[in-house]
Design an enzyme around this catalytic site. Structure first.
Site, short mmCIF file in Angstrom:
data_model
loop_
_atom_site.label_atom_id
_atom_site.label_comp_id
_atom_site.label_asym_id
_atom_site.label_seq_id
_atom_site.Cartn_x
_atom_site.Cartn_y
_atom_site.Cartn_z
N ASP A 216 0.82 -1.20 0.00
CA ASP A 216 0.00 0.00 0.00
C ASP A 216 0.86 1.26 0.00
OD1 ASP A 216 -3.01 -0.64 0.33
OD2 ASP A 216 -2.05 -2.01 1.71
N SER A 217 1.91 1.25 0.80
CA SER A 217 2.78 2.42 0.88
C SER A 217 3.52 2.67 -0.43
CB SER A 217 3.79 2.24 2.03
OG SER A 217 3.12 2.07 3.27
#
Length: 399
Positions: A170-171
């Site tokens: 996600d990051s």
């Protein structure tokens, strides 16, 4: 620093996404001055229910929701869809992460919103993208970490594939998504097309991209990278080693000059000049011998002795920190990598600072994540809704 010095001042961002790639794009844009309006379902973003709490206050939300004005809005209701269209009318960016087709079902797809605002940049974040046979699958970062090939090469030889203990995919997707937003804004405003566009951000693709040249090595040589623990398939020594006093350090020797310094320090000139260790390929081939030399030298000394010797020799080393050690580290403190933010619910709240640092117009954390619906009156008042109308919408479950 005044508000007008923030580099993205004047940029309006609507954040309709949840957990975690999409919202992190909005967080980054907000860190540099964008006016981010976080649109949450009246029951609250899932991030508010994830992770640790203190006195009922969600801690993760304080970071993920920072620099955002938060409003509640039920997009399942026609009145909610009308309000979102009003928010989008003068927005620069809208970020969403619903399954492909859901926004269209609500009359909020790209064609609908770009007709209202032709300058809109719409980021569509999903696990597998807007096209392809997997597009309707539920998508989370964990699945991206598995399907990207990351988990396959992470872990000890002979052990199971290993997933990261935090939202890595996600990051990474959020960083790529932030870049894409800025590219689209540059094309719209600087190159002068004046037109928006939509961005198809599949979480697995950035994760795959950062893994490097695996596809090239496979296509050209048939090589499939395997799990190698903390060792590198490209260079040695590269590993974690335990000190005499039970601490761990990481050593990396990517550059030939660093290799010579580390081998001279830990094994003497004879080891540094050993013909087996003169090329990266040779060192990888004889990695067991190298790890025994370097690991043996480190294991006979305390952490302070090891770090001091490596610093004198200009070798590349770092202690393996936990969060308590990070908070106490003088370098972290000097650079304010962890900063304290005033918050009416929790007092001083520690969180990662804005990075990277711009010399003239750095970003800033103006506030931590706010309570659910804290900005309903302000934001909806800006749309022309009266207090009576806002109260009625709340009673009907729209906000």
């Amino acid at each position: 620093m005044t508000e007008t010095q923030l580099p993205l001042r004047g940029l309006k961002v609507i954040d309709c996404a949840t957990l975690f790639a999409g919202p992190l794009i909005a967080t980054t844009l907000g860190d540099y001055g964008a006016d981010v309006i976080k649109v949450e379902h009246p029951s609250g973003d899932a991030c508010r229910m994830t992770g640790l709490q203190k006195g009922g206050v969600p801690l993760w939300w304080k970071v993920a929701g920072r620099n955002k004005r938060t409003v509640t809005l039920n997009l399942n209701k026609p009145e909610g869809q009308v309000i979102l269209k009003k928010l989008v009318a003068d927005a620069d960016v809208l970020i969403e992460n619903f399954r492909p087709g859901r926004m269209e079902q609500w009359g909020l797809g790209w064609e609908d919103l770009s007709a209202i605002n032709p300058r809109l940049i719409m980021v569509r974040t999903t696990g597998f993208g807007q096209t392809g046979p997997y597009k309707q699958r539920p998508g989370f970062g964990t699945l991206a970490e598995a399907m990207s090939g990351f988990a396959h090469i992470t872990g000890e030889p002979g052990g199971p594939p290993t997933l990261p203990p935090f939202g890595l995919a996600d990051s990474v997707a959020a960083l790529y998504g932030t870049n894409a937003v800025m590219f689209a804004l540059w094309e719209r405003d600087v190159q002068g097309s004046g037109k928006g566009q939509w961005i198809d951000l599949a979480i697995y693709e950035p994760m795959f991209a950062i893994l490097g040249y695996q596809s090239t090595a496979y296509q050209q040589l048939g090589v499939i990278q395997q799990r190698n623990g903390n060792r590198s398939v490209n260079n040695a020594p590269r590993n974690t080693y335990k000190t005499k006093d039970g601490r761990w350090v990481a050593v990396s020797c990517s550059a030939p000059s660093i290799v010579r310094r580390v081998l001279t320090l830990t094994g003497g000139e004879a080891v540094a000049n050993d013909p087996r260790f003169q090329t990266a390929q040779g060192r990888v081939k004889h990695v067991d011998e190298l790890d025994a030399i370097v690991g043996g030298w480190i294991g006979a000394r305390t952490l302070d002795e090891v770090l001091a010797a490596f610093e004198d020799a200009e070798g590349a080393i770092a202690p393996v920190y936990d969060i308590a050690q990070i908070m106490a580290d003088p370098h972290y403190q000097a650079r304010e990598t962890v900063t304290l933010v005033d918050d009416p619910e929790l007092g001083k709240v520690a969180m990662p600072n804005v990075v990277p640092r711009l010399s003239r117009t750095p970003g800033r954390i103006r506030h931590a994540g706010r309570p659910l619906g804290a900005d309903n009156e302000e934001v909806y008042g800006e749309l022309g809704l009266t207090p009576e109308q806002i109260k009625e919408l709340k009673e009907k479950g729209v906000i």
